[in-house]
Design a protein around this motif. Structure first.
Motif, PDB file in Angstrom:
ATOM      1  N   PRO A   4       0.819  -1.222   0.000  1.00 47.09           N
ATOM      2  CA  PRO A   4       0.000   0.000   0.000  1.00 47.09           C
ATOM      3  C   PRO A   4       0.849   1.267   0.000  1.00 47.09           C
ATOM      4  CG  PRO A   4       0.081  -0.917   2.193  1.00 47.09           C
ATOM      5  CD  PRO A   4       0.851  -1.861   1.309  1.00 47.09           C
ATOM      6  N   ASP A   5       0.154   2.402  -0.008  1.00 53.78           N
ATOM      7  CA  ASP A   5       0.830   3.697  -0.161  1.00 53.78           C
ATOM      8  C   ASP A   5       1.784   4.019   0.982  1.00 53.78           C
ATOM      9  OD1 ASP A   5      -1.001   3.657  -2.207  1.00 53.78           O
ATOM     10  OD2 ASP A   5      -1.460   5.787  -2.068  1.00 53.78           O
ATOM     11  N   ASN A   6       1.578   3.424   2.135  1.00 51.30           N
ATOM     12  CA  ASN A   6       2.466   3.764   3.253  1.00 51.30           C
ATOM     13  C   ASN A   6       3.614   2.771   3.409  1.00 51.30           C
ATOM     14  OD1 ASN A   6       0.921   1.610   4.083  1.00 51.30           O
ATOM     15  ND2 ASN A   6       1.003   2.200   6.225  1.00 51.30           N
ATOM     16  N   SER A   7       3.815   1.907   2.420  1.00 50.24           N
ATOM     17  CA  SER A   7       4.817   0.864   2.612  1.00 50.24           C
ATOM     18  C   SER A   7       5.531   0.517   1.316  1.00 50.24           C
ATOM     19  CB  SER A   7       4.155  -0.383   3.201  1.00 50.24           C
ATOM     20  OG  SER A   7       5.106  -1.370   3.477  1.00 50.24           O
ATOM     21  N   LEU A   8       6.326   1.475   0.795  1.00 48.17           N
ATOM     22  CA  LEU A   8       7.175   1.212  -0.376  1.00 48.17           C
ATOM     23  C   LEU A   8       6.354   0.879  -1.616  1.00 48.17           C
ATOM     24  CD1 LEU A   8       9.988  -0.930   1.293  1.00 48.17           C
ATOM     25  CD2 LEU A   8       9.519   1.497   1.521  1.00 48.17           C
ATOM     26  N   THR A   9       5.307   1.638  -1.839  1.00 49.40           N
ATOM     27  CA  THR A   9       4.463   1.387  -3.012  1.00 49.40           C
ATOM     28  C   THR A   9       5.234   1.715  -4.288  1.00 49.40           C
ATOM     29  OG1 THR A   9       2.313   1.852  -3.989  1.00 49.40           O
ATOM     30  CG2 THR A   9       3.447   3.721  -3.040  1.00 49.40           C
ATOM     31  N   PRO A  10       5.139   0.868  -5.301  1.00 45.93           N
ATOM     32  CA  PRO A  10       5.881   1.114  -6.548  1.00 45.93           C
ATOM     33  C   PRO A  10       5.081   2.005  -7.493  1.00 45.93           C
ATOM     34  CG  PRO A  10       4.814  -1.010  -6.681  1.00 45.93           C
ATOM     35  CD  PRO A  10       4.424  -0.418  -5.338  1.00 45.93           C
ATOM     36  N   ALA A  11       4.928   3.268  -7.126  1.00 46.09           N
ATOM     37  CA  ALA A  11       4.058   4.174  -7.886  1.00 46.09           C
ATOM     38  C   ALA A  11       4.603   4.411  -9.301  1.00 46.09           C
ATOM     39  CB  ALA A  11       3.894   5.493  -7.131  1.00 46.09           C
ATOM     40  N   GLU A  12       5.890   4.680  -9.411  1.00 49.01           N
ATOM     41  CA  GLU A  12       6.451   4.953 -10.742  1.00 49.01           C
ATOM     42  C   GLU A  12       6.411   3.689 -11.603  1.00 49.01           C
ATOM     43  OE1 GLU A  12       7.057   7.811 -12.037  1.00 49.01           O
ATOM     44  OE2 GLU A  12       7.666   6.899 -13.933  1.00 49.01           O
ATOM     45  N   PHE A  13       6.567   2.551 -10.965  1.00 46.46           N
ATOM     46  CA  PHE A  13       6.458   1.287 -11.691  1.00 46.46           C
ATOM     47  C   PHE A  13       5.029   1.109 -12.211  1.00 46.46           C
ATOM     48  CE2 PHE A  13       5.814  -3.402 -11.681  1.00 46.46           C
ATOM     49  CZ  PHE A  13       6.745  -3.725 -12.653  1.00 46.46           C
ATOM     50  N   ALA A  14       4.038   1.507 -11.415  1.00 52.27           N
ATOM     51  CA  ALA A  14       2.649   1.434 -11.881  1.00 52.27           C
ATOM     52  C   ALA A  14       2.457   2.347 -13.095  1.00 52.27           C
ATOM     53  CB  ALA A  14       1.692   1.823 -10.760  1.00 52.27           C
ATOM     54  N   ARG A  15       3.050   3.544 -13.051  1.00 54.21           N
ATOM     55  CA  ARG A  15       2.946   4.439 -14.217  1.00 54.21           C
ATOM     56  C   ARG A  15       3.630   3.806 -15.434  1.00 54.21           C
ATOM     57  NH1 ARG A  15       3.272   8.282  -9.725  1.00 54.21           N
ATOM     58  NH2 ARG A  15       5.552   8.230  -9.775  1.00 54.21           N
ATOM     59  N   ALA A  16       4.743   3.113 -15.185  1.00 54.32           N
ATOM     60  CA  ALA A  16       5.425   2.440 -16.307  1.00 54.32           C
ATOM     61  C   ALA A  16       4.570   1.302 -16.862  1.00 54.32           C
ATOM     62  CB  ALA A  16       6.785   1.906 -15.848  1.00 54.32           C
ATOM     63  N   LEU A  17       3.831   0.623 -15.989  1.00 56.37           N
ATOM     64  CA  LEU A  17       2.930  -0.433 -16.465  1.00 56.37           C
ATOM     65  C   LEU A  17       1.826   0.162 -17.336  1.00 56.37           C
ATOM     66  CD1 LEU A  17       2.472  -2.704 -13.300  1.00 56.37           C
ATOM     67  CD2 LEU A  17       3.578  -3.348 -15.458  1.00 56.37           C
ATOM     68  N   VAL A  18       1.332   1.328 -16.951  1.00 60.58           N
ATOM     69  CA  VAL A  18       0.320   2.010 -17.781  1.00 60.58           C
ATOM     70  C   VAL A  18       0.916   2.311 -19.156  1.00 60.58           C
ATOM     71  CG1 VAL A  18      -1.045   4.115 -18.050  1.00 60.58           C
ATOM     72  CG2 VAL A  18      -0.929   2.967 -15.811  1.00 60.58           C
ATOM     73  N   ARG A  19       2.110   2.865 -19.167  1.00 66.27           N
ATOM     74  CA  ARG A  19       2.761   3.194 -20.444  1.00 66.27           C
ATOM     75  C   ARG A  19       3.030   1.940 -21.266  1.00 66.27           C
ATOM     76  NH1 ARG A  19       5.573   6.972 -16.943  1.00 66.27           N
ATOM     77  NH2 ARG A  19       7.350   5.544 -16.710  1.00 66.27           N
ATOM     78  N   ALA A  20       3.338   0.835 -20.570  1.00 67.25           N
ATOM     79  CA  ALA A  20       3.642  -0.414 -21.282  1.00 67.25           C
ATOM     80  C   ALA A  20       2.380  -1.103 -21.777  1.00 67.25           C
ATOM     81  CB  ALA A  20       4.428  -1.354 -20.369  1.00 67.25           C
ATOM     82  N   GLY A  21       1.221  -0.594 -21.369  1.00 69.73           N
ATOM     83  CA  GLY A  21      -0.032  -1.187 -21.849  1.00 69.73           C
ATOM     84  C   GLY A  21      -0.341  -2.539 -21.221  1.00 69.73           C
ATOM     85  N   ALA A  22       0.006  -2.695 -19.949  1.00 66.53           N
ATOM     86  CA  ALA A  22      -0.311  -3.956 -19.257  1.00 66.53           C
ATOM     87  C   ALA A  22      -1.818  -4.210 -19.308  1.00 66.53           C
ATOM     88  CB  ALA A  22       0.170  -3.880 -17.803  1.00 66.53           C
ATOM     89  N   ARG A  23      -2.189  -5.474 -19.359  1.00 67.27           N
ATOM     90  CA  ARG A  23      -3.604  -5.817 -19.498  1.00 67.27           C
ATOM     91  C   ARG A  23      -3.996  -6.963 -18.568  1.00 67.27           C
ATOM     92  NH1 ARG A  23      -3.988  -1.781 -21.120  1.00 67.27           N
ATOM     93  NH2 ARG A  23      -4.772  -0.874 -23.050  1.00 67.27           N
ATOM     94  N   ASN A  24      -5.253  -6.910 -18.120  1.00 66.87           N
ATOM     95  CA  ASN A  24      -5.861  -8.013 -17.354  1.00 66.87           C
ATOM     96  C   ASN A  24      -5.090  -8.391 -16.097  1.00 66.87           C
ATOM     97  OD1 ASN A  24      -8.106  -8.452 -19.081  1.00 66.87           O
ATOM     98  ND2 ASN A  24      -6.721  -9.449 -20.550  1.00 66.87           N
TER      99      ASN A  24
END
Lengths: 260, 275, 275, 260
Positions: free
Chosen positions: B23-43
């Protein structure tokens, strides 16, 4: 500084709830609260706990979402383990809906899992409510849509079937209008006090579930000037890092001010 | 253990993966999530450990998510998670509700290599009534019986992703006091980790740092992502950004607003980086 | 949380207590064991977590021990544990054999507050045949059944004792990378901890040190005992003393030799300290 | 420097066992050994693993009792968890007694729990033997009192009943006299090679359990000069901290020398 909180007589609803919670924490009839844990997104209970501690009571506080200097080295898991061990004397739970049997619903309304209105989710409630030695329920909004005859979904049950391992129950429910006591043997609330400007009738009208009430209904005590000074000073100091928005809104103070 | 560019790390997540996120209070990989959006991750099947916040809401809004299992989805003081709520209402994601210690327990069972672990509490919660995969047995150690207890199955995420303070070139990663991250890494088949920086040396050979280090044994690959937890906090390195949470919460209330957010903070950032 | 003289810490262990001790390679409370001998502790039920060494053999030799539960008792490269072997042969102590992960698992069950935890393996071992307190059930999650699995009961030591690097005045104690010590402390009703020194500050408020710190929540009392793990090693602070182990192993081969050891290293040290 | 180890031709028994173990670790017919764990008091297997690694094979080694720089942050528990996860490809086990079904006894002889002679105890064997992907048994002493028809007590079983969850079995048994292969389907050893100065007859006489044997019995290969140089140099360097007494006895080197 926010002008609204300059005088002690101008008591904020959050301050009143915090003081009411503090009185319940220290209730001599309840088992001692040596170690209290406060979960995520619970600024009013956190304020109540700090108020107890800043008033000179040597209680151990475990604040789940304190970003630094918190007592845990395994995040929330350590809180749940501590509670499993029986070391957490008191916890606080809110509810999107709360019913007259002290069931709480943090899931949502309508069909599962909250098709009409979705709440954030149950967090640790399904465990903590049974395993903490006691629980105080709190919810600022006191209206028929929150205080319902029967919750749409039970995140955590107010009482358990015979044989189910359970350490504690709700001690009380503190809202923006009143304080209720809960009797697990009868699975029923009793109105304990009404906040200023409320009455037996206004509480009854705002509450969707049935409950017992004394006549007359006592008034909830005001926070004392000492309590207000503690809340607005040292209590707020402790909370600025974790609840900056709450501190700004209730105490009119900002984290940047504290840091400066 | 390779150190990859962030976009190369993101494409290691296959479509449909069961992806565990702290979760947000424990080393959340926020930039990695943005990279997944850019990479077009699905399902993606997201698992909140034990709850979910910004990263989960972002991935849902961007259409990367098929299902969520979590004990709570919210933006903390910034309120409910708007894209999660909208997707749930629209029926475009499946939601499996849990309770925090149950998620920890299912991962601990996987960490230990046992098929299940018991947990007290939970009985009488409707969460249990909606979990066909959770079982109730009579405690075999209770004299005379009549002591029901919940058994939870082991859960091994395909991938655990988190943002750590630093990694060394062996692939050991430093998470400090957040030991629960070790359990996520132990339970998951593979861990993908973003870090603020590369540490010069072996983290496990420094007794002080070793105490907060997860062994490279569990780490598949690492990418550097400075301020990679933003807008969340990272240990004592930086605080959360409540103004950004508020902006996200405001924009993400609507589909259009969410698109604006993506353009402003997710897609444009990458385009600028590529220039 | 009081900081006590070592002899005051030792008398907090009541006769007959179930006392958990880490092994020689993991913060063993050797000086505390010597203090227990001086304090005349009696009928201790020792639990090796998960194995036992010098401290256990010493306490047995000094007549402080009624029973031992452990997965192994030895002096490492210095050989078998002589007083343990002699006492077992003489029938003066009861021995309950376990296997290392089973001891970890029983403590983890206590840590989690569940009555039992499962463990793979162990089936077919005669250890299981001699443990009336361990049960075998059919894995309820196996489709079709026929998958036996061992269930181990939660085990809460009355007291956990270990030697940490340092404590602060709050009672938080620093064990570095040895996270298994946290589980012992969590599982035990009370923890008594010796330390090399007192740390000036709050260990949990330093992110680096917090990662290796056990919260004062679990700690009943602390005493300073410099080189308190000797002759064992302590993290990176000092190495083991193989010559002393060899001397102990040689002397402890006989009852008389063991008395010489006690006079030389356990009783005389205290007498000198009292001068 | 100890004079006894100055020439490569003067092969120590421990060096021969280490080389034999190394060959088994790298056996192309066995599942790959990507991650090998070595337990307490296992200097010969530790030497074998370092020999494999120093020979250029990229194996991950987890040495349980390495005092500093070991890969674990929860001591032995992390090893057992890793093994439970299926991540430990190879482990080593010894035995106070070993029988022809590959059962091992680390408890003792005579009545439970070892009234005639007590061994140190089972350590993690009851778990590791079933949960590691493969196990190599080793024991320097190869005599009828160690290699018995049937162990007095089973610390860990060589084979398991149908339905029992088990990942791996003994691959082989390496002793001071020979190498045996183990076939779990038949629960039986086959002599694979005899060390120099041994024969089919001397192995048979030293072994209390029945086993199959080829005719003629191959000789165990000598460690190569390169292997001996690695063992006495870089392998010993890695082991000095954990096994000072072993390094002094076998390689004639002391930790103080290395530190100086």
């Amino acid at each position: 500084m926010g002008a609204a909180v300059d005088t002690p007589s101008d008591i904020r609803p959050e301050e009143r709830m915090a003081a009411a919670l503090a009185a319940l924490i220290l209730d001599p009839a309840a088992p001692p609260a040596r170690h209290i844990a406060v979960g995520a997104a619970s600024p009013i209970p956190a304020a109540a706990c700090w108020l107890v501690r800043k008033s000179g009571h040597p209680v151990r506080l475990s604040l789940l979402h304190k970003p630094s200097g918190n007592p845990f080295t395994a995040g929330t898991r350590e809180l749940f383990d501590l509670t499993g061990q029986g070391r957490i004397d008191l916890f606080f739970l809110g509810g999107g809906q709360i019913d007259g049997q002290a069931n709480i619903n943090l899931i949502g309304t309508g069909d599962w899992p909250g098709r009409a209105a979705r709440f954030p989710g149950s967090f640790g409630s399904a465990f903590m409510y049974l395993m903490a030695n006691r629980t105080i329920l709190f919810r600022e909004e006191h209206s028929p849509r929150v205080m319902v005859p029967r919750v749409d979904h039970i995140s955590a049950p107010g009482v358990s079937a015979p044989g189910v391992f359970r350490r504690g129950h709700a001690q009380a429910l503190v809202t923006g209008r009143s304080v209720f006591r809960f009797d697990p043997a009868r699975a029923r609330f009793t109105l304990a006090s009404a906040h200023p400007a409320e009455s037996a009738a206004s509480i009854r009208a705002a509450t969707g579930f049935d409950y017992d009430a004394p006549d007359p209904v006592p008034a909830t005590a005001d926070p004392t000037p000492d309590q207000l000074a503690l809340l607005r000073g040292p209590v707020c100091d402790e909370m600025l890092e974790t609840y900056p928005e709450f501190c700004r809104r209730v105490f009119g103070r900002s984290a940047t001010e504290a840091a400066a | 253990m390779p150190i990859l560019p962030l976009d190369r790390l993101a494409v290691l997540v296959p479509d449909g993966a069961l992806l565990a996120l702290p979760p947000d209070n424990s080393l959340t990989p926020a930039e990695f999530a943005r990279a997944l959006v850019r990479a077009g991750a699905r399902n993606l099947r997201l698992l909140g450990v034990p709850v979910s916040g910004y990263a989960t809401d972002l991935l849902i809004g961007a259409g990367c998510v098929a299902s969520v299992q979590s004990s709570g989805v919210s933006l903390g003081e910034a309120g409910f998670a708007p894209r999660f709520s909208a997707a749930l209402k629209a029926g475009t994601i499946a939601m499996t509700d849990a309770t925090c210690p149950a998620i920890h327990t299912m991962l601990q069972a996987a960490e230990k290599g046992v098929p299940f672990m018991p947990l007290r509490g939970v009985l009488g919660s409707d969460i249990l009534a909606h979990r066909a995969d959770w079982k109730v047995i009579d405690n075999p150690f209770a004299a005379g019986g009549g002591d029901p207890i919940v058994l939870l199955p082991a859960l091994s995420p395909d991938i655990a992703a988190f943002h750590a303070m630093m990694a060394d070139t062996e692939g050991n990663v430093y998470v400090g006091r957040r030991h629960e991250l070790a359990t996520i890494a132990h339970a998951a088949r593979r861990s993908l980790v973003t870090v603020e920086r590369i540490y010069d040396g072996n983290l496990l050979e420094d007794e002080r740092l070793a105490a907060g280090t997860i062994s490279a044994t569990y780490v598949e690959a690492v990418a550097v992502a400075e301020r990679g937890a933003w807008p969340a906090a990272l240990l004592d390195a930086y605080s959360a950004d409540p103004a950004h949470y508020a902006e996200y919460a405001r924009l993400a209330k609507t589909e259009d607003g969410f698109r604006t957010y993506l353009d402003r903070y997710v897609r444009r950032a990458a385009a600028e980086a590529a220039e």
